[in-house]
Design a protein around this motif. Structure first.
Motif, short mmCIF file in Angstrom:
data_model
loop_
_atom_site.label_atom_id
_atom_site.label_comp_id
_atom_site.label_asym_id
_atom_site.label_seq_id
_atom_site.Cartn_x
_atom_site.Cartn_y
_atom_site.Cartn_z
N LEU A 1 78.64 54.87 9.12
CA LEU A 1 79.88 55.61 8.96
C LEU A 1 81.07 54.78 9.43
CD1 LEU A 1 78.79 59.16 10.21
CD2 LEU A 1 78.56 58.13 7.94
N ASP B 1 76.31 63.69 6.60
CA ASP B 1 77.32 64.60 6.10
C ASP B 1 77.79 65.56 7.18
OD1 ASP B 1 77.16 63.39 3.63
OD2 ASP B 1 75.70 64.83 2.84
N ILE C 1 80.20 63.64 9.44
CA ILE C 1 81.50 63.43 8.78
C ILE C 1 82.33 64.72 8.83
CG2 ILE C 1 82.64 62.98 6.58
CD1 ILE C 1 80.31 61.07 5.95
N GLN D 1 85.87 65.19 11.14
CA GLN D 1 87.16 65.38 10.49
C GLN D 1 87.98 66.47 11.16
OE1 GLN D 1 85.97 65.95 6.43
NE2 GLN D 1 86.12 63.76 5.94
N VAL E 1 87.08 59.54 8.67
CA VAL E 1 85.64 59.29 8.80
C VAL E 1 85.02 59.41 7.41
CG1 VAL E 1 83.48 59.95 9.92
CG2 VAL E 1 85.65 60.26 11.12
N ARG E 2 84.26 58.41 7.02
CA ARG E 2 83.57 58.40 5.73
C ARG E 2 82.42 57.43 5.80
NH1 ARG E 2 85.09 53.47 4.03
NH2 ARG E 2 87.23 52.76 4.38
N ARG E 3 81.60 57.43 4.77
CA ARG E 3 80.54 56.43 4.67
C ARG E 3 81.16 55.06 4.42
NH1 ARG E 3 75.24 58.40 3.63
NH2 ARG E 3 75.18 60.68 3.48
#
Length: 562
Positions: A487, A537, A540, A544, A555-557
């Motif tokens: 992440l 998931d 994330i 957020q 925040v993301r992959r």
């Protein structure tokens, strides 16, 4: 466009280099270009972009540095540099910078290494005076760009050295941002030991019809390798000469060749070995044929036990009694390693191949193993205790040989006169002591320190490198292996983020056990965190809505996934 390095004319003079560079190479003892240099230098001088697959130790620094210097146009005080070299670590930045300086000394090249951990004030002063070549880590280069202290509008060439390492360390977005600041008309050069899809993606986006060169892919035919015991010792450069002496003392070869890279290194190693009491001879391209013939005659005749040579000078040598091949450096290419060790282990006799490697060169050893299909065993250097035990064994063997073969009767009168006053056992011990000391057995030795990885090359629990000298958290990495998501957090060191901040936020907001959080990498502007795939998931979504150090992160992959 593909390039076959074997088709290039041999010799640096045949590569079209200017006289100042040829003079510098001669003074440094370089005899002829390595395969990567033969293949890369002509197209780079011609202005082509280039993708080179080559590991550490193949000579790739000179492969891109010499063309950089070939077309160098000195910058004025107000102009920016004409060349930028991006490297993954501060150690490599120093090494590349020193190499560029040595090659371009006669051209008056101004080169500056920039990296984290060094006071930025000195870098600002040098940049203000004007430089021709900047060699730096992506984080610090981007820092200078954002400060306005490094202007890339005049850049003619960008080199991405060890690109796979830079991406492994989380520098992908920094590299993209840096390249966006350079002119589209620039020449771009990319070197990488491996070519995963993400590296190929960078090449497609940023290089124009590049020449492609691949080193170290030639397969070895079954049965081609001799019967050779192969081992390696990881030793810091400063202690390599001492380690060589230690290994020779323990191995006691009948006859050995020690391979070095340059004439200067050959002369230095030869002098060191002779000072240690060995009978060593140098062999390199600076010697006449008559001198070489005399050296080889002494080796074959047994009056010399060690030959210290460059690859070029040692070509075609066939010494029947050779028992050891020692690589003072990791060979410039895996094929060179196979060629070297082919000189021992012939006719069913076992030989020994020993290689000294710096900590960062272990990848090159792996490349050799893949080529040969044989394992190179990493050994620990003998300790002072091991060395003393070995010397005592040599003394015992010498005494045993004397007892079995020598005429001892003429010494009986000495023995009898001494045993009138001393116990015979003490007399024998005194004789052994004298023999041992005469052979140098009690010579003082210092322990050779075991090298540690440089700060920028320390590994996380799953084997990845941590960026810019930051340690990964010292805890059990349960996220390692398959089923791991990486992440991206849009906060880094500049926001004051620490590993414990990330662990605390993820554990508190997403409900993960802290032991389930894997490797953490923190750069200036962002952080990368590994979590179990099935929780990605949830993490994330939770993050957020959370804050870290008072700020809400993106925040993301990770986009540049492995």
């Amino acid at each position: 466009m593909e390039c076959d390095p074997s088709e290039s004319e041999a010799g640096f003079a045949g590569l079209g280099l200017r006289a100042e560079l040829l003079r510098a190479l001669t003074n440094l003892g370089y005899e002829e270009p390595t395969p990567i240099q033969q293949g890369a230098i002509p197209p780079l001088i011609a202005g082509d972009d280039l993708v080179g697959q080559a590991a550490t130790g193949t000579g790739k620094t000179a492969a891109f540095a010499l063309p950089l210097l070939q077309g160098l146009v000195p910058a004025g005080r107000d102009a920016g540099p004409s060349a930028l070299v991006l490297v993954p670590t501060r150690e490599l930045a120093e090494q590349v910078s020193q190499a560029v300086h040595r090659y371009g000394r006669d051209l008056g090249v101004r080169v500056l290494p920039v990296y984290g951990g060094q006071p930025i004030g000195r870098q600002l002063q040098v940049l203000n005076r004007g430089v021709d070549v900047v060699v730096g880590t992506p984080g610090r280069v981007l820092d200078h760009i954002e400060r306005g202290t490094l202007r890339l509008g005049d850049i003619r060439t960008v080199v991405l050295d060890e690109a796979d390492e830079m991406l492994d360390m989380g520098f992908a977005e920094d590299i993209e941002a840096i390249l966006a600041e350079t002119p589209e008309s620039r020449q771009t050069v990319l070197f990488s030991a491996t070519m995963p899809p993400r590296i190929d993606g960078i090449a497609r986006r940023h290089l124009r019809n590049p020449t492609r060169i691949t080193m170290g892919r030639k397969a070895v035919e079954p049965g081609e390798l001799p019967l050779v015991r192969q081992s390696a010792y990881v030793v810091a450069r400063a202690h390599r000469a001492a380690a060589l002496g230690r290994i020779l003392d323990v191995e006691a070869p009948t006859a050995a060749i020690v391979f070095c890279r340059t004439r200067e290194e050959v002369d230095q190693v030869t002098e060191t070995l002779n000072g240690r009491g060995y009978r060593a001879e140098a062999l390199h391209g600076g010697m006449s044929q008559d001198q070489r013939d005399r050296v080889m005659g002494r080796l074959r005749g047994g009056s010399t036990e060690l030959l210290v040579a460059t690859d070029v000078a040692a070509r075609g040598l066939d010494v029947e009694q050779l028992t050891h091949v020692i690589n003072f450096n990791v060979p410039v290419a895996p094929e060179a390693y196979v060629h070297r060790i082919g000189r021992v282990g012939r006719a069913g006799r076992e030989g020994c191949a020993i290689t000294f490697a710096e900590p960062r060169e272990q990848r090159m050893l792996k490349a050799i193993e893949r080529l040969t299909g044989q394992r190179i065993t990493l050994e620990k250097l003998p300790t002072v205790t091991d060395l003393r035990a070995r010397r005592l064994e040599v003394t015992r063997t010498a005494l045993q040989a004397s007892l079995e073969t020598d005429d001892l009767e003429r010494f009986r009168v000495v023995l009898e006169s001494l045993t009138d006053e001393f116990d015979v056992e003490n007399v024998a011990l005194a004789a052994v002591k004298l023999l041992h000391e005469a052979a140098g057995g009690d010579r003082d030795e210092d322990e050779i320190p075991t090298p540690s990885l440089p700060p920028e090359g320390r590994r996380t629990a799953d084997g990845r490198r941590t960026p810019e000298g930051r340690r990964a958290p010292a805890r059990d990495n349960r996220a390692g292996g398959e089923g791991v998501a990486r992440l991206f957090f849009g906060l880094g060191r500049r926001a004051g983020v620490r590993p414990q901040d990330l662990v605390g936020a993820i554990a508190g907001e997403a409900g993960l056990n802290s032991r389930d959080i894997g490797a953490i990498q923190i750069t200036d502007r962002f952080s990368l965190v590994e979590v179990p795939e099935q929780t990605a998931d949830r993490v994330i979504a939770a993050m957020q809505r959370a804050t870290i150090r008072g700020r809400r992160p993106t925040v993301r992959r990770e986009r540049f996934a492995r």
